[in-house]
Design a protein around this motif. Structure first.
Motif, mmCIF file in Angstrom:
data_model
loop_
_atom_site.group_PDB
_atom_site.id
_atom_site.type_symbol
_atom_site.label_atom_id
_atom_site.label_comp_id
_atom_site.label_asym_id
_atom_site.label_seq_id
_atom_site.Cartn_x
_atom_site.Cartn_y
_atom_site.Cartn_z
ATOM 1 N N UNK A 144 0.831 -1.202 0.000
ATOM 2 C CA UNK A 144 0.000 0.000 0.000
ATOM 3 C C UNK A 144 0.867 1.254 0.000
ATOM 4 N N UNK A 145 0.323 2.329 -0.583
ATOM 5 C CA UNK A 145 0.920 3.657 -0.492
ATOM 6 C C UNK A 145 -0.226 4.673 -0.473
ATOM 7 N N UNK A 146 0.058 5.842 0.081
ATOM 8 C CA UNK A 146 -0.973 6.885 0.183
ATOM 9 C C UNK A 146 -1.262 7.511 -1.183
ATOM 10 N N UNK A 147 -2.475 7.972 -1.357
ATOM 11 C CA UNK A 147 -2.891 8.700 -2.562
ATOM 12 C C UNK A 147 -2.865 10.194 -2.247
ATOM 13 N N UNK A 148 -2.645 11.049 -3.217
ATOM 14 C CA UNK A 148 -2.345 10.703 -4.606
ATOM 15 C C UNK A 148 -0.946 10.103 -4.698
ATOM 16 N N UNK A 149 -0.758 9.281 -5.733
ATOM 17 C CA UNK A 149 0.483 8.533 -5.890
ATOM 18 C C UNK A 149 1.249 9.052 -7.102
ATOM 19 N N UNK A 150 2.492 9.420 -6.894
ATOM 20 C CA UNK A 150 3.338 9.865 -8.002
ATOM 21 C C UNK A 150 3.879 8.642 -8.737
ATOM 22 N N UNK A 151 4.428 8.855 -9.919
ATOM 23 C CA UNK A 151 5.030 7.762 -10.686
ATOM 24 C C UNK A 151 6.182 7.129 -9.896
ATOM 25 N N UNK A 152 6.978 7.951 -9.230
ATOM 26 C CA UNK A 152 8.095 7.441 -8.427
ATOM 27 C C UNK A 152 7.588 6.549 -7.291
ATOM 28 N N UNK A 153 6.548 6.999 -6.589
ATOM 29 C CA UNK A 153 5.999 6.186 -5.493
ATOM 30 C C UNK A 153 5.326 4.925 -6.025
ATOM 31 N N UNK A 154 4.750 4.991 -7.217
ATOM 32 C CA UNK A 154 4.148 3.794 -7.818
ATOM 33 C C UNK A 154 5.222 2.752 -8.099
ATOM 34 N N UNK A 155 6.372 3.177 -8.629
ATOM 35 C CA UNK A 155 7.478 2.240 -8.878
ATOM 36 C C UNK A 155 7.972 1.636 -7.567
ATOM 37 N N UNK A 156 8.063 2.453 -6.527
ATOM 38 C CA UNK A 156 8.497 1.954 -5.214
ATOM 39 C C UNK A 156 7.472 0.963 -4.653
ATOM 40 N N UNK A 157 6.196 1.255 -4.845
ATOM 41 C CA UNK A 157 5.122 0.356 -4.397
ATOM 42 C C UNK A 157 5.273 -1.010 -5.064
ATOM 43 N N UNK A 158 5.441 -1.004 -6.364
ATOM 44 C CA UNK A 158 5.601 -2.256 -7.113
ATOM 45 C C UNK A 158 6.839 -3.004 -6.640
ATOM 46 N N UNK A 159 7.925 -2.276 -6.352
ATOM 47 C CA UNK A 159 9.177 -2.917 -5.937
ATOM 48 C C UNK A 159 9.042 -3.681 -4.622
ATOM 49 N N UNK A 160 8.036 -3.346 -3.832
ATOM 50 C CA UNK A 160 7.834 -4.018 -2.545
ATOM 51 C C UNK A 160 7.000 -5.294 -2.658
ATOM 52 N N UNK A 161 6.683 -5.731 -3.863
ATOM 53 C CA UNK A 161 5.842 -6.909 -4.036
ATOM 54 C C UNK A 161 6.575 -8.018 -4.781
ATOM 55 N N UNK A 162 6.000 -9.220 -4.730
ATOM 56 C CA UNK A 162 6.536 -10.356 -5.477
ATOM 57 C C UNK A 162 6.350 -10.159 -6.975
ATOM 58 N N UNK A 163 5.515 -9.215 -7.360
ATOM 59 C CA UNK A 163 5.300 -8.944 -8.782
ATOM 60 C C UNK A 163 6.525 -8.274 -9.404
ATOM 61 N N UNK A 164 7.309 -7.544 -8.632
ATOM 62 C CA UNK A 164 8.410 -6.745 -9.166
ATOM 63 C C UNK A 164 9.392 -7.556 -10.009
ATOM 64 N N UNK A 165 9.939 -8.667 -9.505
ATOM 65 C CA UNK A 165 10.904 -9.396 -10.341
ATOM 66 C C UNK A 165 10.260 -10.001 -11.580
ATOM 67 N N UNK A 166 8.983 -10.365 -11.496
ATOM 68 C CA UNK A 166 8.282 -10.909 -12.659
ATOM 69 C C UNK A 166 8.086 -9.845 -13.727
ATOM 70 N N UNK A 167 7.710 -8.643 -13.295
ATOM 71 C CA UNK A 167 7.501 -7.555 -14.237
ATOM 72 C C UNK A 167 8.809 -7.063 -14.842
ATOM 73 N N UNK A 168 9.901 -7.116 -14.064
ATOM 74 C CA UNK A 168 11.205 -6.687 -14.557
ATOM 75 C C UNK A 168 11.803 -7.703 -15.529
ATOM 76 N N UNK A 169 11.412 -8.981 -15.380
ATOM 77 C CA UNK A 169 12.000 -10.068 -16.181
ATOM 78 C C UNK A 169 11.544 -10.044 -17.586
#
Length: 169
Positions: A144-169
Motif C-alpha cells: 500500500x501507499x498513500x494517494x495521490x500517488x506519483x510515478x516514483x511512489x508507484x514504482x516503489x510500491x511495485x518494488x515491494x511486491x513479489x510482482x516486481x521481479x516478474x515484471x522486470x524479467x
C-alpha cells in the motif's frame, strides 16, 4: 443492465467489477472488454457471439474473491460450455445471490496484477498493488501507499511486491 454499484459516498463502499473497470477506462487505462449478462440463458446467447476461449465469472453479492467460491471458469471453448459453467457456479453456491455473469476474452501469457484503492480511517485514500488472479488469494501479499500517488511512489510500491521481479524479467 449491470448490478447497481454501492454508493461511493460511503467510506466502506466497494465498486463492483464492472463499475471499477468503467472508472479505470474513464481515466485512460486500457481495460479488457467484458460483457455483463443477468441470467444463465443469456450467458449461452452472449458466448455464441464471442471468439473462444473465454472466461466466465459469476458476479455474486458480497463476494470479492471469486476463485475461492468457484466463480471463475477459464478456457471456455463453446456457448454450451459457458452455460454449463454458469449453471455449475449457481449449483455449487446455493447460498449466494447472483447479480449475473461477466464474459470476456481469455488472454494467455503475461502477468496478472491487482490494484485497488480503499479509504483507511487513519491514513485516508490508499493505493494497493500486488500479484493478481489466483496468486492474490494464494499469497495474500500486497503493498500500500498513500494517494495521490506519483510515478516514483508507484514504482516503489511495485518494488515491494513479489510482482516486481516478474515484471522486470
Amino acid at each position: 443492465g449491470r448490478p447497481s454499484p454501492v454508493s461511493s459516498s460511503s467510506p466502506s463502499a466497494v465498486l463492483g467489477e464492472a463499475e471499477a473497470k468503467d472508472e479505470l477506462r474513464r481515466h485512460g487505462l486500457a481495460i479488457l472488454d467484458s460483457t455483463f449478462v443477468a441470467t444463465v440463458e443469456a450467458v449461452r446467447e452472449q458466448a455464441a457471439a464471442m471468439t473462444f476461449p473465454i472466461v466466465v465469472k459469476g458476479i455474486a453479492q458480497g463476494v470479492a474473491h471469486k476463485t475461492e467460491r468457484g466463480l471463475v471458469s477459464l478456457d471456455v471453448r463453446s456457448a454450451h460450455g459457458a452455460e454449463v459453467a454458469a449453471r455449475t457456479m449457481q449449483e455449487r453456491n446455493p447460498d449466494l445471490v447472483f447479480d449475473g455473469y461477466t464474459l470476456e476474452r481469455q488472454l494467455d501469457g503475461g502477468i496478472e496484477t491487482v490494484i485497488g484503492v480503499r479509504v483507511d480511517a487513519q491514513f485516508g485514500p490508499m493505493l494497493m498493488f500486488g500479484l493478481g488472479g489466483t496468486l492474490v488469494e494464494l499469497f495474500r501479499e500486497v503493498a500500500f501507499t498513500a494517494c495521490p500517488c506519483t510515478a516514483e511512489r508507484a514504482r516503489e510500491l511495485i518494488s515491494r511486491t513479489r510482482a516486481a521481479p516478474l515484471l522486470a524479467g
